[in-house]
Design a protein around this motif. Sequence first.
Motif, PDB file in Angstrom:
ATOM      1  N   ASN A  46      -0.359  -3.357  -6.763  1.00 56.36           N
ATOM      2  CA  ASN A  46      -1.663  -2.744  -6.955  1.00 56.36           C
ATOM      3  C   ASN A  46      -2.130  -2.134  -5.634  1.00 56.36           C
ATOM      4  O   ASN A  46      -2.119  -2.809  -4.606  1.00 56.36           O
ATOM      5  CB  ASN A  46      -2.667  -3.808  -7.432  1.00 56.36           C
ATOM      6  CG  ASN A  46      -4.022  -3.248  -7.771  1.00 56.36           C
ATOM      7  OD1 ASN A  46      -4.598  -2.477  -7.015  1.00 56.36           O
ATOM      8  ND2 ASN A  46      -4.535  -3.648  -8.906  1.00 56.36           N
ATOM      9  N   PRO A  47      -2.542  -0.853  -5.654  1.00 58.29           N
ATOM     10  CA  PRO A  47      -2.968  -0.234  -4.394  1.00 58.29           C
ATOM     11  C   PRO A  47      -4.196  -0.892  -3.762  1.00 58.29           C
ATOM     12  O   PRO A  47      -4.447  -0.726  -2.571  1.00 58.29           O
ATOM     13  CB  PRO A  47      -3.268   1.215  -4.789  1.00 58.29           C
ATOM     14  CG  PRO A  47      -3.413   1.221  -6.263  1.00 58.29           C
ATOM     15  CD  PRO A  47      -2.632   0.053  -6.788  1.00 58.29           C
ATOM     16  N   LEU A  48      -4.925  -1.661  -4.534  1.00 57.47           N
ATOM     17  CA  LEU A  48      -6.107  -2.348  -3.996  1.00 57.47           C
ATOM     18  C   LEU A  48      -5.832  -3.822  -3.693  1.00 57.47           C
ATOM     19  O   LEU A  48      -6.759  -4.586  -3.423  1.00 57.47           O
ATOM     20  CB  LEU A  48      -7.279  -2.237  -4.975  1.00 57.47           C
ATOM     21  CG  LEU A  48      -7.788  -0.827  -5.250  1.00 57.47           C
ATOM     22  CD1 LEU A  48      -8.877  -0.843  -6.310  1.00 57.47           C
ATOM     23  CD2 LEU A  48      -8.288  -0.167  -3.976  1.00 57.47           C
ATOM     24  N   SER A  49      -4.567  -4.230  -3.724  1.00 53.24           N
ATOM     25  CA  SER A  49      -4.239  -5.651  -3.582  1.00 53.24           C
ATOM     26  C   SER A  49      -4.793  -6.270  -2.297  1.00 53.24           C
ATOM     27  O   SER A  49      -5.287  -7.398  -2.324  1.00 53.24           O
ATOM     28  CB  SER A  49      -2.733  -5.892  -3.686  1.00 53.24           C
ATOM     29  OG  SER A  49      -2.047  -5.234  -2.651  1.00 53.24           O
ATOM     30  N   GLN A  50      -4.748  -5.555  -1.185  1.00 52.05           N
ATOM     31  CA  GLN A  50      -5.255  -6.126   0.068  1.00 52.05           C
ATOM     32  C   GLN A  50      -6.768  -6.353   0.008  1.00 52.05           C
ATOM     33  O   GLN A  50      -7.274  -7.360   0.497  1.00 52.05           O
ATOM     34  CB  GLN A  50      -4.895  -5.237   1.263  1.00 52.05           C
ATOM     35  CG  GLN A  50      -3.405  -5.206   1.560  1.00 52.05           C
ATOM     36  CD  GLN A  50      -2.810  -6.597   1.742  1.00 52.05           C
ATOM     37  OE1 GLN A  50      -3.316  -7.407   2.521  1.00 52.05           O
ATOM     38  NE2 GLN A  50      -1.747  -6.892   1.014  1.00 52.05           N
TER      39      GLN A  50
END
Length: 175
Positions: A61-65
Amino acid sequence: MGNTSSMLTQYDIEEVQEHCNHTFSQQEIVSLYQRFCQLDRNGGGFISAEEFLSVPEFAVNPLSQRLLRMLDGLNFKEFVAFLSAFSPRATLQQKVEFIFKVYDSDGNGKVTFSDMLEVLRDLSGQFISEQQREQVLTHVLEEAGYTKNSLLGLSDFMKILGNNGLKMEVEVPVD
């Protein structure tokens, strides 16, 4: 509930259901508990950022961080509350509050143009230029009656996203 080797009691299930505003059925809570126990590899009753990253869908997921900042160290009750924004039974308010927390990375209750640009950068990667991102974001803000200098609070997010037919849903497999 702290020890993941124990089973959920009916009281535990009802308590978790109450905590997440009944966005999950009792069966779904039991399924989520089983998944929580699988993720909690050390059996400590909490899920670490590392354990979350073991979920392939989450890791890519690109928002995982950004999400990891919200997730690290959750117990089961908090885990279900976090996921409740993705339930089909979650209210629009619950969904917008979740999105707001993703954008408000410093937790100060305000989202700046820079915060929004960061999320857009995470989502779009190299597919669009920085100039295009700024233009798109400026246009969206202006359409909603805001400027690049606006500090947006939760009520502003409700105003912007409230008429959107927002869909954020995940299916919880029930055995």
